[in-house]
Design a protein around this motif. Structure first.
Motif, short mmCIF file in Angstrom:
data_model
loop_
_atom_site.label_atom_id
_atom_site.label_comp_id
_atom_site.label_asym_id
_atom_site.label_seq_id
_atom_site.Cartn_x
_atom_site.Cartn_y
_atom_site.Cartn_z
N MET A 1 1.15 -1.21 -0.10
CA MET A 1 0.03 0.48 -0.27
C MET A 1 0.81 1.43 -0.15
O MET A 1 1.80 1.53 0.85
N ARG A 2 0.86 1.75 -0.70
CA ARG A 2 1.35 3.39 -1.32
C ARG A 2 1.06 4.78 -0.44
O ARG A 2 -0.15 4.99 0.01
N ASN A 3 1.54 5.14 0.76
CA ASN A 3 1.47 6.28 1.21
C ASN A 3 1.15 7.81 0.88
O ASN A 3 1.52 7.86 -0.13
N THR A 4 0.12 8.00 0.30
CA THR A 4 -0.78 9.15 -0.65
C THR A 4 -0.54 10.26 0.87
O THR A 4 -0.52 11.32 0.12
N MET A 5 -0.14 9.83 1.69
CA MET A 5 0.05 11.62 2.17
C MET A 5 1.13 12.15 2.42
O MET A 5 2.40 11.93 2.01
N THR A 6 0.74 14.05 2.13
CA THR A 6 1.90 14.55 1.89
C THR A 6 1.95 15.12 2.91
O THR A 6 0.98 15.50 4.00
N HIS A 7 3.77 16.26 3.50
CA HIS A 7 3.87 17.08 3.89
C HIS A 7 3.75 18.31 3.55
O HIS A 7 4.59 18.22 2.33
N ARG A 8 3.40 19.45 3.91
CA ARG A 8 4.42 21.14 3.40
C ARG A 8 5.35 21.33 4.74
O ARG A 8 5.74 20.79 5.63
N VAL A 9 6.44 21.26 3.42
CA VAL A 9 7.68 22.27 4.81
C VAL A 9 8.07 23.21 3.84
O VAL A 9 7.79 23.99 2.69
N THR A 10 9.31 23.63 4.75
CA THR A 10 9.51 25.43 3.72
C THR A 10 10.88 24.78 4.74
O THR A 10 11.12 24.55 4.84
N ILE A 11 11.27 25.70 2.85
CA ILE A 11 13.11 25.28 2.79
C ILE A 11 13.91 27.01 2.66
O ILE A 11 13.33 27.26 2.00
N THR A 12 15.25 26.77 2.69
CA THR A 12 15.57 28.36 2.45
C THR A 12 16.77 27.85 1.18
O THR A 12 17.64 27.00 1.72
N LEU A 13 16.82 28.02 -0.14
CA LEU A 13 17.60 28.37 -0.80
C LEU A 13 18.39 29.61 -1.40
O LEU A 13 18.33 30.82 -0.94
N ASP A 14 19.54 29.27 -1.36
CA ASP A 14 20.57 29.87 -2.40
C ASP A 14 20.05 30.85 -3.40
O ASP A 14 19.16 29.87 -3.92
N ALA A 15 20.32 31.88 -4.00
CA ALA A 15 19.37 32.79 -5.30
C ALA A 15 19.90 31.22 -6.44
O ALA A 15 19.23 31.11 -7.05
#
Length: 80
Positions: free
Chosen positions: A1-15
């Protein structure tokens, strides 16, 4: 069974990294990052498995026990 739950994250990337992400990910940055992380996880697990196999191969005590058990493979039972 595939887990279809998703989560939001905030990441910081350089330009520079953010510009690269926009260039290669088209309109779905999340899918691109998700695929990269899945591949990295797969690589991590494969490396861990290789390390465990190498440690097992170098463990002479384990190899001796394995040889003793392998001698039972020809115990007369049918191999169906």
């Amino acid at each position: 069974m595939r887990n279809t739950m998703t989560h939001r994250v905030t990441i910081t990337l350089d330009a520079e990294t953010f510009a690269f992400l926009n260039d290669v990910a088209s309109s779905n940055r999340s899918a691109y990052v998700n695929q990269l992380l899945k591949q990295d996880r797969k690589n991590f697990l494969q490396a861990a498995l290789r390390k465990a196999n190498q440690e097992e191969a170098e463990d002479t005590n384990y190899q001796e026990k394995l040889q003793a058990w392998e001698s039972t493979l020809s115990d007369g039972l049918a191999n169906d």
